[in-house]
Design an enzyme around this catalytic site. Sequence first.
Site, short mmCIF file in Angstrom:
data_model
loop_
_atom_site.label_atom_id
_atom_site.label_comp_id
_atom_site.label_asym_id
_atom_site.label_seq_id
_atom_site.Cartn_x
_atom_site.Cartn_y
_atom_site.Cartn_z
CB THR A 127 -0.91 -0.01 1.24
OG1 THR A 127 -1.63 -1.25 1.27
CG2 THR A 127 -1.89 1.14 1.23
CB THR A 159 1.16 -5.19 9.45
OG1 THR A 159 -0.13 -4.67 9.16
CG2 THR A 159 1.10 -6.05 10.71
CB ALA A 179 -0.30 -7.20 -14.54
CD GLU A 244 -2.63 -10.18 2.97
OE1 GLU A 244 -1.76 -10.37 2.11
OE2 GLU A 244 -2.91 -9.06 3.42
CD GLN A 281 -39.23 -13.46 22.01
OE1 GLN A 281 -39.72 -12.37 21.73
NE2 GLN A 281 -39.84 -14.59 21.75
CD GLU A 369 -16.57 -1.90 0.44
OE1 GLU A 369 -15.37 -1.97 0.75
OE2 GLU A 369 -17.47 -1.77 1.30
C1 LIG Z 1 -4.11 -1.50 10.37
C2 LIG Z 1 -3.76 -1.68 8.93
C3 LIG Z 1 -2.74 -2.56 8.58
C4 LIG Z 1 -2.38 -2.71 7.23
N1 LIG Z 1 -1.33 -3.51 6.90
C5 LIG Z 1 -0.84 -3.49 5.64
C6 LIG Z 1 0.38 -4.16 5.31
O1 LIG Z 1 1.01 -4.82 6.14
N2 LIG Z 1 0.84 -4.06 4.05
C7 LIG Z 1 0.18 -3.35 3.07
O2 LIG Z 1 0.65 -3.29 1.96
N3 LIG Z 1 -0.98 -2.72 3.36
C8 LIG Z 1 -1.51 -2.77 4.61
N4 LIG Z 1 -2.67 -2.10 4.91
C9 LIG Z 1 -3.35 -1.37 3.85
C10 LIG Z 1 -4.68 -1.99 3.45
O3 LIG Z 1 -4.49 -3.20 2.78
C11 LIG Z 1 -5.43 -0.95 2.62
O4 LIG Z 1 -5.81 0.10 3.49
C12 LIG Z 1 -6.64 -1.52 1.92
O5 LIG Z 1 -6.27 -2.43 0.92
C13 LIG Z 1 -7.52 -0.42 1.29
O6 LIG Z 1 -6.74 0.46 0.53
P1 LIG Z 1 -6.91 2.05 0.76
O7 LIG Z 1 -6.74 2.30 2.23
O8 LIG Z 1 -5.99 2.74 -0.16
O9 LIG Z 1 -8.40 2.36 0.40
P2 LIG Z 1 -8.96 2.72 -1.07
O10 LIG Z 1 -8.44 1.74 -2.05
O11 LIG Z 1 -8.71 4.17 -1.31
O12 LIG Z 1 -10.51 2.47 -0.86
C14 LIG Z 1 -11.40 3.45 -0.30
C15 LIG Z 1 -12.81 2.89 -0.40
O13 LIG Z 1 -13.15 2.70 -1.79
C16 LIG Z 1 -13.57 1.39 -2.00
N5 LIG Z 1 -13.18 0.91 -3.32
C17 LIG Z 1 -11.96 0.97 -3.89
N6 LIG Z 1 -11.98 0.39 -5.10
C18 LIG Z 1 -13.24 -0.05 -5.30
C19 LIG Z 1 -13.91 -0.73 -6.36
N7 LIG Z 1 -13.26 -1.11 -7.47
N8 LIG Z 1 -15.22 -1.00 -6.22
C20 LIG Z 1 -15.89 -0.64 -5.11
N9 LIG Z 1 -15.31 -0.01 -4.07
C21 LIG Z 1 -14.02 0.29 -4.17
C22 LIG Z 1 -12.90 0.56 -0.91
O14 LIG Z 1 -13.59 -0.66 -0.68
C23 LIG Z 1 -12.98 1.52 0.27
O15 LIG Z 1 -14.24 1.42 0.88
C24 LIG Z 1 -3.08 -2.00 6.23
C25 LIG Z 1 -4.12 -1.13 6.59
C26 LIG Z 1 -4.45 -0.95 7.92
C27 LIG Z 1 -5.56 0.00 8.24
#
Ligand SMILES: Cc1cc2nc3c(=O)[nH]c(=O)nc-3n(C[C@H](O)[C@H](O)[C@H](O)COP(=O)(O)OP(=O)(O)OC[C@H]3O[C@@H](n4cnc5c(N)ncnc54)[C@H](O)[C@@H]3O)c2cc1C
Length: 381
Positions: A127, A159, A179, A244, A281, A369
């Site tokens: 990320t 993490t 890719a 994962e 209940q 999502e």
């Molecule tokens: C505590 C924590 C630990 C983490 N650890 C790691 C780690 O070790 N290594 C690492 O690489 N990452 C890590 N992450 C990152 C994590 O994997 C990402 O936060 C996650 O994949 C979402 O990416 P983003 O935060 O950029 O959200 P975004 O991609 O910006 O998404 C924002 C919103 O848009 C929605 N969205 C995005 N694309 C679509 C689509 N095509 N259709 C519908 N909805 C969509 C998402 O579902 C979300 O609700 C960690 C995150 C946290 C919070």
Amino acid sequence: MQRDLFEEEHQLFRETVREFLAREVAPHHDQWEKDGIVPREVWKKAGELGMFGFGVPEEFGGAGITDFRYNTVIDEEVMGIGATGLGFSLHNDIMAPYFVDLTNDEQKARWLPGFASGELITAVAMTEPGAGSDLQGIRTTAVREGDHYVVNGQKTFITNGINSDLVVVVAKTDPTAGARGTSLLVVERGMEGFGRGRNLDKVGMHAQDTAELFFENVRVPAANLLGDQEGQGFFQLMRNLPQERLSIAVMAVAVAETVLRATIEYCRSRKAFGSNIGSFQNTRFVLAELDTEVEIARHYVDKCVLALNAGELSAVDAAKAKWWTTELQTKTVDRCLQLHGGYGYMLEYPVAKAWVDSRVQTIYGGTTEIMKEIIGRSFGF
Ligand SMILES: Cc1cc2nc3c(=O)[nH]c(=O)nc-3n(C[C@H](O)[C@H](O)[C@H](O)COP(=O)(O)OP(=O)(O)OC[C@H]3O[C@@H](n4cnc5c(N)ncnc54)[C@H](O)[C@@H]3O)c2cc1C
């Protein structure tokens, strides 16, 4: 229904893990929450007990056993005491396939003994501030210069970000190749230009070091590339993401089950209007629904564990497990918190801590999502 996932050796291992956690983790976890990090010593102690890298071949200090039921035992026990700061599942469940399956012999000899002993803590950096769900949108680059790659970029939410010694960094080796232009490089602690940013202040999981990482002209030896050629990174990630997601699902069910059991006990003893709150209940219906859903989830996840062991867990099945169980986890802890009344909002009650710690589960490892996208795409519309 009777659970039939485990054999006797897993149950024995569970006793060992439980005893270790009661001794080395439970008494200290509150302090680690205040510190924002788990000390490295606990990793070494867990390593001495054989808690890391079951799949690491014996010649490199592991047990040489590929059986995700051992991972499941650890995940369940760790979640059973709410020790969300331990990054063991990231190391064991998520990183092991990168280090055991994608490394050559020279890399194995360099990294696996430390991986198994807990002396080398691992992390994966996909990320970035501008790209999470959309992994193809990452901007970190790795440009080949002779025997090295020069890595530039920034990662966030990583993490084990502070504790890690080996970070699998997802970088573009050919930004024009889509890719096929992404590669995985192992960046090591101490490499010049590799810096750590903030240990991020999160809603929950306060003992877990989740950090920013910076790469400024880091010269990474080409010998640290995972796989036998450049450009395989995206496919390597796709290969390992189902495991994962299963790991997250295992923990989701474990948390939901633990919180549910504690809440049933609470409802037995808490009195209102002259009787215990379990006699209402509404209480019984809420608990009945959750108990049903958690048990069904558990059996699906157990089946996924066996499928993974057999090399048959598909990306779609793992996506189903991940979104369903994590949504169930957040629903379960929320409803259980409600049944605790005001005490549920007090952090001294495990349900309150589970509530803040659980929220992230539907987000990392691929959001709900994105999981539904993976499943939906399988229909071939
Ligand atoms: C505590 C924590 C630990 C983490 N650890 C790691 C780690 O070790 N290594 C690492 O690489 N990452 C890590 N992450 C990152 C994590 O994997 C990402 O936060 C996650 O994949 C979402 O990416 P983003 O935060 O950029 O959200 P975004 O991609 O910006 O998404 C924002 C919103 O848009 C929605 N969205 C995005 N694309 C679509 C689509 N095509 N259709 C519908 N909805 C969509 C998402 O579902 C979300 O609700 C960690 C995150 C946290 C919070």
